[in-house]
Design an enzyme around this catalytic site. Structure first.
Site, mmCIF file in Angstrom:
data_model
loop_
_atom_site.group_PDB
_atom_site.id
_atom_site.type_symbol
_atom_site.label_atom_id
_atom_site.label_comp_id
_atom_site.label_asym_id
_atom_site.label_seq_id
_atom_site.Cartn_x
_atom_site.Cartn_y
_atom_site.Cartn_z
ATOM 1 N N HIS A 21 5.763 8.117 25.544
ATOM 2 C CA HIS A 21 5.210 9.242 24.836
ATOM 3 C C HIS A 21 6.417 10.135 24.165
ATOM 4 O O HIS A 21 5.996 11.186 23.395
ATOM 5 C CB HIS A 21 4.434 10.119 26.118
ATOM 6 N N PHE A 66 6.030 20.822 26.442
ATOM 7 C CA PHE A 66 5.339 19.911 26.776
ATOM 8 C C PHE A 66 4.318 19.612 25.797
ATOM 9 O O PHE A 66 3.827 20.465 25.145
ATOM 10 C CB PHE A 66 4.823 20.112 28.325
ATOM 11 N N ASN A 68 0.973 18.627 25.629
ATOM 12 C CA ASN A 68 -0.491 19.321 25.432
ATOM 13 C C ASN A 68 -0.400 20.737 24.974
ATOM 14 O O ASN A 68 -1.287 21.249 24.195
ATOM 15 C CB ASN A 68 -0.877 19.667 26.807
ATOM 16 N N ASP A 93 3.744 8.738 19.203
ATOM 17 C CA ASP A 93 3.296 7.436 19.932
ATOM 18 C C ASP A 93 1.968 7.449 19.429
ATOM 19 O O ASP A 93 1.205 8.285 19.694
ATOM 20 C CB ASP A 93 3.647 7.547 21.473
ATOM 21 N N ASN A 114 -3.125 14.231 23.035
ATOM 22 C CA ASN A 114 -3.056 15.714 23.602
ATOM 23 C C ASN A 114 -2.262 16.356 22.841
ATOM 24 O O ASN A 114 -2.419 17.759 22.148
ATOM 25 C CB ASN A 114 -3.035 15.950 24.872
#
Length: 194
Positions: A21, A66, A68, A93, A114
């Site tokens: 990620h 982060f 999201n 990714d 996300n």
């Protein structure tokens, strides 16, 4: 001299450093080394750096919110620099592309990613260029666990060639635009021949 904001998506902290990620963070770190700058200044809810490359001013941003909530960081930077979606390049990714391959596209949906979902919500649309770093899909198990796992040892061995290839692609994109770059690099295998 054009100004472009290049955002690499990932999650902050050493726990996530080598996870699939974090491919976007890895590319941005590599690009900053090639440019002779760093992405270490705290700004725009992220780590930030800038420099000139191939005649353009590049603003580099690794959101620290982060994955999201990546859109918050992107929106802050775009507003501050008075840039539009057409000035934005996002590196992330992608499960639907095999490891070692990269695809470019402009616009489209979030495909369940996300980070892209957050960007599109905060920016009011998806009309930006994406550099999609292939990480492949797991043969079995949960996709969320897979992207939050470290690259395998075989993948780690291929990462330097992949990162070099993506930086070359970015240079082409900055110099010559999206259509030409897509024709040269879309779905190219960046891994060295076995």
């Amino acid at each position: 001299m054009a100004t472009r904001l290049i955002i690499g998506l990932g999650n902050p902290g050493p726990k996530y450093q080598w996870t699939r990620h974090n491919a976007g963070f890895m590319v941005l770190d590599h690009l900053s080394r090639v440019m002779g700058t760093s992405v270490a200044k705290k700004n725009f809810s992220g780590l930030y750096g800038e420099g000139s490359w191939h005649g353009d001013r590049l603003l580099l941003l690794k959101p620290q919110t982060f994955m999201n909530l990546s859109g918050r960081s992107a929106a802050e930077a775009l507003r501050f620099h008075k840039l539009t979606l057409s000035d934005l390049i996002v590196i992330h990714d992608d499960l639907d592309i095999p490891f070692g391959r990269v695809k470019l596209k402009e616009g489209g949906g979030h495909g369940g990613h996300n980070g892209l979902r957050s960007l599109m919500q905060e920016l009011g649309g998806g009309g930006f260029v994406r550099i999609r770093i292939g990480v492949g899909r797991p043969l079995r198990g949960d996709a969320a666990d897979y992207v939050l796992a470290n690259f395998s040892s075989a993948e780690m061995a291929g990462l330097p060639a992949l990162l070099d290839g993506v930086v070359d692609l970015l240079g082409e994109l900055v110099r010559n635009g999206l259509p030409r770059t897509m024709s040269l690099y879309n779905n190219k295998d960046f891994l060295p021949a076995a």
